[in-house]
Scaffold this motif. Structure first.
Motif, mmCIF file in Angstrom:
data_model
loop_
_atom_site.group_PDB
_atom_site.id
_atom_site.type_symbol
_atom_site.label_atom_id
_atom_site.label_comp_id
_atom_site.label_asym_id
_atom_site.label_seq_id
_atom_site.Cartn_x
_atom_site.Cartn_y
_atom_site.Cartn_z
ATOM 1 N N ILE A 211 0.849 -1.202 0.000
ATOM 2 C CA ILE A 211 0.000 0.000 0.000
ATOM 3 C C ILE A 211 0.878 1.243 0.000
ATOM 4 C CG2 ILE A 211 -1.662 1.353 1.348
ATOM 5 C CD1 ILE A 211 -2.852 -1.234 2.338
ATOM 6 N N MET A 212 0.489 2.236 -0.777
ATOM 7 C CA MET A 212 1.144 3.540 -0.760
ATOM 8 C C MET A 212 0.091 4.614 -0.540
ATOM 9 S SD MET A 212 4.132 3.407 -3.669
ATOM 10 C CE MET A 212 5.486 2.229 -3.549
ATOM 11 N N ALA A 213 0.461 5.671 0.155
ATOM 12 C CA ALA A 213 -0.476 6.727 0.525
ATOM 13 C C ALA A 213 -0.884 7.568 -0.681
ATOM 14 C CB ALA A 213 0.150 7.626 1.591
ATOM 15 N N GLY A 214 -2.137 8.005 -0.665
ATOM 16 C CA GLY A 214 -2.658 8.890 -1.698
ATOM 17 C C GLY A 214 -3.768 9.745 -1.114
ATOM 18 N N ASP A 215 -4.497 10.480 -1.982
ATOM 19 C CA ASP A 215 -5.591 11.305 -1.455
ATOM 20 C C ASP A 215 -6.704 11.537 -2.480
ATOM 21 O OD1 ASP A 215 -4.453 13.065 -3.207
ATOM 22 O OD2 ASP A 215 -3.807 14.508 -1.696
ATOM 23 N N PHE A 216 -6.901 10.593 -3.380
ATOM 24 C CA PHE A 216 -7.954 10.638 -4.408
ATOM 25 C C PHE A 216 -7.618 11.567 -5.576
ATOM 26 C CE2 PHE A 216 -11.425 9.689 -1.003
ATOM 27 C CZ PHE A 216 -11.203 8.337 -1.111
ATOM 28 N N THR A 217 -6.512 12.305 -5.528
ATOM 29 C CA THR A 217 -6.248 13.314 -6.558
ATOM 30 C C THR A 217 -5.307 12.802 -7.643
ATOM 31 O OG1 THR A 217 -4.321 14.230 -5.422
ATOM 32 C CG2 THR A 217 -6.493 15.141 -4.846
ATOM 33 N N ILE A 218 -5.319 13.495 -8.795
ATOM 34 C CA ILE A 218 -4.381 13.198 -9.881
ATOM 35 C C ILE A 218 -2.952 13.355 -9.401
ATOM 36 C CG2 ILE A 218 -3.511 14.085 -12.079
ATOM 37 C CD1 ILE A 218 -6.379 14.693 -12.887
ATOM 38 N N GLN A 219 -2.724 14.396 -8.594
ATOM 39 C CA GLN A 219 -1.369 14.670 -8.113
ATOM 40 C C GLN A 219 -0.824 13.521 -7.264
ATOM 41 O OE1 GLN A 219 -3.953 16.764 -7.955
ATOM 42 N NE2 GLN A 219 -3.323 18.382 -9.369
ATOM 43 N N SER A 220 -1.682 12.937 -6.441
ATOM 44 C CA SER A 220 -1.208 11.840 -5.591
ATOM 45 C C SER A 220 -0.847 10.622 -6.429
ATOM 46 C CB SER A 220 -2.268 11.468 -4.546
ATOM 47 O OG SER A 220 -3.411 10.884 -5.143
ATOM 48 N N GLY A 221 -1.602 10.366 -7.498
ATOM 49 C CA GLY A 221 -1.275 9.251 -8.384
ATOM 50 C C GLY A 221 0.055 9.462 -9.083
ATOM 51 N N ALA A 222 0.287 10.692 -9.540
ATOM 52 C CA ALA A 222 1.552 11.009 -10.212
ATOM 53 C C ALA A 222 2.726 10.874 -9.252
ATOM 54 C CB ALA A 222 1.483 12.429 -10.776
ATOM 55 N N LYS A 223 2.527 11.263 -8.007
ATOM 56 C CA LYS A 223 3.596 11.146 -7.006
ATOM 57 C C LYS A 223 3.959 9.689 -6.763
ATOM 58 C CE LYS A 223 4.685 12.339 -2.209
ATOM 59 N NZ LYS A 223 4.182 13.020 -0.964
ATOM 60 N N VAL A 224 2.959 8.844 -6.624
ATOM 61 C CA VAL A 224 3.216 7.420 -6.376
ATOM 62 C C VAL A 224 3.875 6.774 -7.587
ATOM 63 C CG1 VAL A 224 2.127 5.183 -5.933
ATOM 64 C CG2 VAL A 224 1.393 7.204 -4.661
ATOM 65 N N ALA A 225 3.612 7.285 -8.778
ATOM 66 C CA ALA A 225 4.239 6.734 -9.987
ATOM 67 C C ALA A 225 5.758 6.759 -9.867
ATOM 68 C CB ALA A 225 3.787 7.520 -11.218
ATOM 69 N N HIS A 226 6.287 7.823 -9.305
ATOM 70 C CA HIS A 226 7.746 7.927 -9.127
ATOM 71 C C HIS A 226 8.233 6.919 -8.086
ATOM 72 C CE1 HIS A 226 8.634 11.551 -11.569
ATOM 73 N NE2 HIS A 226 7.355 11.819 -11.328
ATOM 74 N N LEU A 227 7.464 6.741 -7.015
ATOM 75 C CA LEU A 227 7.842 5.769 -5.991
ATOM 76 C C LEU A 227 7.801 4.353 -6.559
ATOM 77 C CD1 LEU A 227 5.831 7.234 -2.960
ATOM 78 C CD2 LEU A 227 8.248 7.590 -3.528
ATOM 79 N N TRP A 228 6.793 4.067 -7.347
ATOM 80 C CA TRP A 228 6.661 2.751 -7.989
ATOM 81 C C TRP A 228 7.827 2.498 -8.937
ATOM 82 C CZ3 TRP A 228 6.225 1.677 -13.214
ATOM 83 C CH2 TRP A 228 5.893 0.354 -13.549
ATOM 84 N N ALA A 229 8.160 3.513 -9.737
ATOM 85 C CA ALA A 229 9.235 3.368 -10.722
ATOM 86 C C ALA A 229 10.589 3.124 -10.066
ATOM 87 C CB ALA A 229 9.297 4.612 -11.607
ATOM 88 N N ALA A 230 10.772 3.604 -8.834
ATOM 89 C CA ALA A 230 12.054 3.470 -8.141
ATOM 90 C C ALA A 230 12.226 2.121 -7.452
ATOM 91 C CB ALA A 230 12.205 4.591 -7.117
ATOM 92 N N LEU A 231 11.178 1.295 -7.419
ATOM 93 C CA LEU A 231 11.253 -0.004 -6.754
ATOM 94 C C LEU A 231 12.086 -1.003 -7.557
ATOM 95 C CD1 LEU A 231 7.509 -0.401 -5.654
ATOM 96 C CD2 LEU A 231 9.460 0.201 -4.185
ATOM 97 N N ASP A 232 12.802 -1.869 -6.839
ATOM 98 C CA ASP A 232 13.553 -2.932 -7.521
ATOM 99 C C ASP A 232 12.597 -3.981 -8.086
ATOM 100 O OD1 ASP A 232 15.996 -1.745 -6.922
ATOM 101 O OD2 ASP A 232 16.131 -2.766 -4.984
ATOM 102 N N GLN A 233 11.566 -4.313 -7.295
ATOM 103 C CA GLN A 233 10.538 -5.245 -7.732
ATOM 104 C C GLN A 233 9.205 -4.491 -7.807
ATOM 105 O OE1 GLN A 233 10.948 -8.457 -8.674
ATOM 106 N NE2 GLN A 233 13.160 -8.236 -8.388
ATOM 107 N N ARG A 234 8.803 -4.134 -9.007
ATOM 108 C CA ARG A 234 7.601 -3.305 -9.158
ATOM 109 C C ARG A 234 6.356 -4.181 -9.240
ATOM 110 N NH1 ARG A 234 10.985 -1.622 -13.346
ATOM 111 N NH2 ARG A 234 12.294 0.173 -12.774
#
Length: 331
Positions: A211-234
């Motif tokens: 689980i990663m934190a968000g807040d229903f907004t487009i901005q929160s999805g875009a922020k998590v995209a960077h966190l997802w991309a940085a994972l070794d195992q996505r």
């Protein structure tokens, strides 16, 4: 005595019927509480004189605003549009007007909205308000989509837990074994229920879940995209707590050079108007927002019409999964 002009007054009706003006008023306002003979006598006098009830004056005396107030958080959220339209349609049919206000305007202003006499009832789409304020309005209230068990008000909503289970099952059937949930605001009842449903469904399916934190907004999805991309195992499957969050995630991971759905499948929640127009079109949980709005308005109007209705059983509206291009089989 023939039909008379529009200047006829209630005293003229009373004189013709041989009763007091108070009796005429009582008969017109609450005919069921007057004896049959008296009711027929007054109604015949109204017919003969052509007396027309002044609805505006009657409503003023009865302290009726003939208006419904909709309270919702973040009015710019595209999720609410279909609900607003459905409530407006039902209200218009009942000769009621509709006011709309943002619920994020502060405790003092929110408290006065329910006590200033400008509305007869409230449609509430925010479960985060202080129960003391909501229960202190002393107006009929119906909760839509969000709910709070501390509110003395019926609710119309979907089964959010079951809806998220549909999303998890969809990705699992496509072969995804590592799923990520981008949640909504921490204290929001919808976010909590959808997160719990995600964890329950992934646990039952035996797949990896995060689980990663968000807040229903487009901005929160875009922020998590960077966190997802940085994972070794996505995680290869992502379930978002809202469509806007999902669209933000998709657009950002694609900007970062990843392919949707080849490298990551994404599921949204709500099925907002342009979910099927986005590229790629969004697989999502469809909330029948128009039906929710209609049922909520009908429920509130029934409470306004029949003051004896103290408790209306909560209603649950069916949601379903809409499969589009943003999800595919895991590679």
């Amino acid at each position: 005595m023939g039909v008379m002009n529009s200047k006829i007054r209630i005293s003229d009706v009373a004189a013709l019927a041989g009763v007091s003006t108070a009796t005429v008023s009582r008969t017109l306002a609450n005919p069921d509480k007057v004896g049959k003979a008296m009711r027929e006598k007054v109604q015949e006098a109204v017919r003969v004189t052509g007396y027309q009830i002044n609805a505006a004056a009657r409503d003023l005396r009865q302290r009726r605003a003939r208006s419904i107030l909709i309270l919702a958080p973040n009015l710019s959220n595209t999720f609410f549009s279909s609900i607003f339209a459905a409530v407006q349609e039902e209200a218009s049919a009942a000769d009621l007007t509709v006011q709309i206000s943002d619920s994020n305007i502060g405790r003092e202003k929110i408290a006065t909205l329910g006590q200033d006499g400008r509305a007869d009832g409230i449609i509430l789409l925010d479960g985060g308000l202080d129960p003391e304020i909501v229960n202190g309005w002393r107006l009929p209230v119906v909760q839509l989509c969000e709910w709070n068990d501390a509110y003395d008000a019926p609710s119309v909503c979907i089964d959010n837990t079951a809806a998220v289970e549909l999303a998890v099952d969809h990705l699992v059937q496509l072969g995804h074994r590592d799923l990520l949930h981008i949640e909504g605001p921490k204290d929001n009842i919808l976010a909590i229920t959808r997160r719990d449903g995600f964890l329950s469904a992934t646990n039952a399916s035996g797949v990896k879940a995060s689980i990663m934190a968000g807040d229903f907004t487009i901005q929160s999805g875009a922020k998590v995209a960077h966190l997802w991309a940085a994972l070794d195992q996505r995680p290869t499957g992502v379930i978002c707590a809202s469509d806007e969050c999902a669209l933000g995630f998709i657009s950002e991971v694609m900007r970062l050079g990843f392919d949707v759905p080849e490298q990551v499948s994404v599921v949204g929640f709500d099925d907002i108007e342009f979910a099927d127009r986005f590229n790629p079109s969004l697989t999502t949980i469809h909330q029948p927002r128009g039906e929710i709005g209609r049922q909520g308005a009908q429920c509130l109007i029934a409470m306004l019409t029949n003051k004896d209705v103290a408790v209306v059983p909560p209603k649950e509206v069916h949601a379903h999964l809409v499969t589009r291009v943003s999800t595919s089989r895991a590679l």
